[in-house]
Motif scaffolding. Structure first.
Motif, mmCIF file in Angstrom:
data_model
loop_
_atom_site.group_PDB
_atom_site.id
_atom_site.type_symbol
_atom_site.label_atom_id
_atom_site.label_comp_id
_atom_site.label_asym_id
_atom_site.label_seq_id
_atom_site.Cartn_x
_atom_site.Cartn_y
_atom_site.Cartn_z
ATOM 1 N N ALA A 80 0.811 -1.288 0.002
ATOM 2 C CA ALA A 80 0.062 0.159 0.013
ATOM 3 C C ALA A 80 0.720 1.265 0.017
ATOM 4 C CB ALA A 80 -1.028 0.031 1.303
ATOM 5 N N THR A 81 0.309 2.343 -0.700
ATOM 6 C CA THR A 81 1.191 3.686 -0.695
ATOM 7 C C THR A 81 0.713 4.227 0.708
ATOM 8 O OG1 THR A 81 -0.733 4.446 -1.648
ATOM 9 C CG2 THR A 81 0.959 3.838 -3.140
ATOM 10 N N GLU A 82 1.547 5.267 1.089
ATOM 11 C CA GLU A 82 1.096 6.307 2.027
ATOM 12 C C GLU A 82 -0.344 6.647 2.035
ATOM 13 O OE1 GLU A 82 1.784 7.679 5.873
ATOM 14 O OE2 GLU A 82 2.862 6.242 4.756
ATOM 15 N N PRO A 83 -0.894 7.231 1.072
ATOM 16 C CA PRO A 83 -2.399 7.576 0.914
ATOM 17 C C PRO A 83 -3.474 6.343 0.888
ATOM 18 C CG PRO A 83 -1.230 8.487 -0.634
ATOM 19 C CD PRO A 83 -0.326 7.791 -0.265
ATOM 20 N N GLU A 84 -2.989 5.155 0.420
ATOM 21 C CA GLU A 84 -3.862 3.890 0.820
ATOM 22 C C GLU A 84 -3.644 3.600 2.218
ATOM 23 O OE1 GLU A 84 -3.591 1.935 -3.579
ATOM 24 O OE2 GLU A 84 -1.735 1.642 -2.143
ATOM 25 N N ARG A 85 -2.768 3.641 2.994
ATOM 26 C CA ARG A 85 -2.382 3.287 4.215
ATOM 27 C C ARG A 85 -3.309 4.158 5.097
ATOM 28 N NH1 ARG A 85 2.786 1.986 3.115
ATOM 29 N NH2 ARG A 85 3.604 3.997 3.825
ATOM 30 N N LEU A 86 -3.462 5.734 4.916
ATOM 31 C CA LEU A 86 -4.194 6.502 5.385
ATOM 32 C C LEU A 86 -5.600 6.492 5.384
ATOM 33 C CD1 LEU A 86 -1.975 9.797 5.047
ATOM 34 C CD2 LEU A 86 -2.202 8.534 7.102
ATOM 35 N N VAL A 87 -5.980 5.847 4.151
ATOM 36 C CA VAL A 87 -7.564 5.539 4.172
ATOM 37 C C VAL A 87 -7.813 4.448 4.618
ATOM 38 C CG1 VAL A 87 -9.269 4.858 2.463
ATOM 39 C CG2 VAL A 87 -7.829 6.738 1.853
ATOM 40 N N SER A 88 -6.976 3.455 4.949
ATOM 41 C CA SER A 88 -7.296 2.330 5.712
ATOM 42 C C SER A 88 -7.384 2.607 7.009
ATOM 43 C CB SER A 88 -6.318 1.057 5.234
ATOM 44 O OG SER A 88 -6.454 -0.121 5.876
ATOM 45 N N PHE A 89 -6.451 3.217 7.612
ATOM 46 C CA PHE A 89 -6.233 3.675 9.108
ATOM 47 C C PHE A 89 -7.432 4.180 9.467
ATOM 48 C CE2 PHE A 89 -4.686 6.283 12.721
ATOM 49 C CZ PHE A 89 -4.253 5.468 13.461
ATOM 50 N N ALA A 90 -7.844 5.292 8.653
ATOM 51 C CA ALA A 90 -9.277 6.121 9.110
ATOM 52 C C ALA A 90 -10.504 5.221 9.038
ATOM 53 C CB ALA A 90 -9.327 7.198 8.032
ATOM 54 N N THR A 91 -10.508 4.028 8.486
ATOM 55 C CA THR A 91 -11.678 3.348 8.678
ATOM 56 C C THR A 91 -11.731 2.233 9.444
ATOM 57 O OG1 THR A 91 -10.874 1.620 7.203
ATOM 58 C CG2 THR A 91 -11.934 3.702 6.217
ATOM 59 N N MET A 92 -10.863 2.345 10.511
ATOM 60 C CA MET A 92 -10.851 1.387 11.762
ATOM 61 C C MET A 92 -10.853 1.924 12.820
ATOM 62 S SD MET A 92 -7.612 -1.531 11.906
ATOM 63 C CE MET A 92 -6.340 -0.283 12.411
ATOM 64 N N ILE A 93 -11.371 1.158 13.988
ATOM 65 C CA ILE A 93 -11.312 1.443 15.295
ATOM 66 C C ILE A 93 -10.733 0.021 15.748
ATOM 67 C CG2 ILE A 93 -12.680 1.585 17.458
ATOM 68 C CD1 ILE A 93 -12.912 4.120 15.507
ATOM 69 N N ALA A 94 -9.924 0.268 16.891
ATOM 70 C CA ALA A 94 -9.187 -1.053 17.453
ATOM 71 C C ALA A 94 -8.709 -0.715 18.734
ATOM 72 C CB ALA A 94 -7.880 -1.445 16.485
ATOM 73 N N HIS A 95 -9.051 -1.437 19.882
ATOM 74 C CA HIS A 95 -8.430 -1.469 21.299
ATOM 75 C C HIS A 95 -8.864 -2.930 21.842
ATOM 76 C CE1 HIS A 95 -12.497 -0.215 22.893
ATOM 77 N NE2 HIS A 95 -12.649 0.448 21.541
ATOM 78 N N ALA A 96 -8.162 -2.957 22.923
ATOM 79 C CA ALA A 96 -8.008 -4.232 23.684
ATOM 80 C C ALA A 96 -7.617 -3.935 25.094
ATOM 81 C CB ALA A 96 -7.183 -5.317 22.801
ATOM 82 N N GLY A 97 -8.025 -4.770 26.126
ATOM 83 C CA GLY A 97 -7.521 -4.504 27.334
ATOM 84 C C GLY A 97 -8.451 -5.280 28.444
ATOM 85 N N ARG A 98 -8.774 -4.654 29.526
ATOM 86 C CA ARG A 98 -9.256 -5.010 30.884
ATOM 87 C C ARG A 98 -10.937 -4.621 30.730
ATOM 88 N NH1 ARG A 98 -7.821 -3.664 36.705
ATOM 89 N NH2 ARG A 98 -8.922 -5.532 37.919
ATOM 90 N N LEU A 99 -11.744 -5.692 30.759
ATOM 91 C CA LEU A 99 -13.222 -5.463 30.848
ATOM 92 C C LEU A 99 -13.674 -5.623 32.568
ATOM 93 C CD1 LEU A 99 -15.524 -5.039 29.338
ATOM 94 C CD2 LEU A 99 -15.988 -7.335 29.269
ATOM 95 N N THR A 100 -14.025 -4.734 33.084
ATOM 96 C CA THR A 100 -14.461 -4.560 34.373
ATOM 97 C C THR A 100 -15.887 -4.350 34.838
ATOM 98 O OG1 THR A 100 -12.233 -3.611 34.755
ATOM 99 C CG2 THR A 100 -13.638 -3.577 36.556
ATOM 100 N N ALA A 101 -16.513 -5.202 35.548
ATOM 101 C CA ALA A 101 -17.536 -4.965 36.252
ATOM 102 C C ALA A 101 -17.807 -4.055 37.455
ATOM 103 C CB ALA A 101 -18.345 -6.323 36.539
#
Length: 167
Positions: A80-101
């Motif tokens: 991917a080119t830099e502009p293609e990577r930016l488009v891809s990055f802008a369409t994604m949400i990602a996070h992980a961790g601890r789930l607490t009640a």
């Protein structure tokens, strides 16, 4: 049977609460089928076409990744080119961790890894409705790692996610 956890905003009190234990109803993989955001007045402000999405919950941990369309592939696979990577990055949400009640009616996700650097160490809180193989999460608050609230939630907005159990 439908079990409901309604999220409270008493976030400060939950810092020392142990992680959500292995919950046979919530643990597993969930496929995202819709995501919508509403402003404080209830008006729909965001209704993306979900391309892919997966929430995995196990033993008090979570991993959440989703993408929205259009999310075009690179013209040259794996290059991917830099502009293609930016488009891809802008369409994604990602996070992980601890789930607490925090209590029987409060759930908090503390991000230990995230696409957005400012969210590492931050948290998001959800109202949660689990009805058989359907999971509804409503995000009502989120803060960056250093404590800055996400402006959308500080203004009273919410984001609704609907998942189905992945098979």
């Amino acid at each position: 049977m439908c079990s409901t956890l309604v999220l409270a905003l008493a976030l400060a009190a939950c810092a020392g609460t142990p992680p959500l234990g292995s919950d046979p109803g919530l643990d597993g993989a969930w496929r995202l089928v819709s995501a919508q955001a509403f402003d404080a007045g209830g008006a729909l402000v965001y209704d993306p076409d979900v391309q892919t999405g997966l929430l995995v919950v196990a033993d008090g941990r979570y991993s959440f990744l989703w993408t929205r369309a259009p999310r075009p592939a690179a013209a040259t696979p794996w290059a991917a080119t830099e502009p293609e990577r930016l488009v891809s990055f802008a369409t994604m949400i990602a996070h992980a961790g601890r789930l607490t009640a925090v209590a029987s009616d409060t759930v908090r996700a503390d991000a230990q890894a995230a696409k957005s650097p400012e969210f590492v160490g931050g948290h998001e809180t959800f109202a949660l409705v689990l009805d058989g193989d359907t999971l509804r999460l409503t995000a009502v608050w989120a803060e960056a790692g250093e404590g800055t609230p996400v402006p959308f939630y500080a203004a009273g907005g919410r984001q609704d996610y609907v998942f189905v159990r992945a098979r």
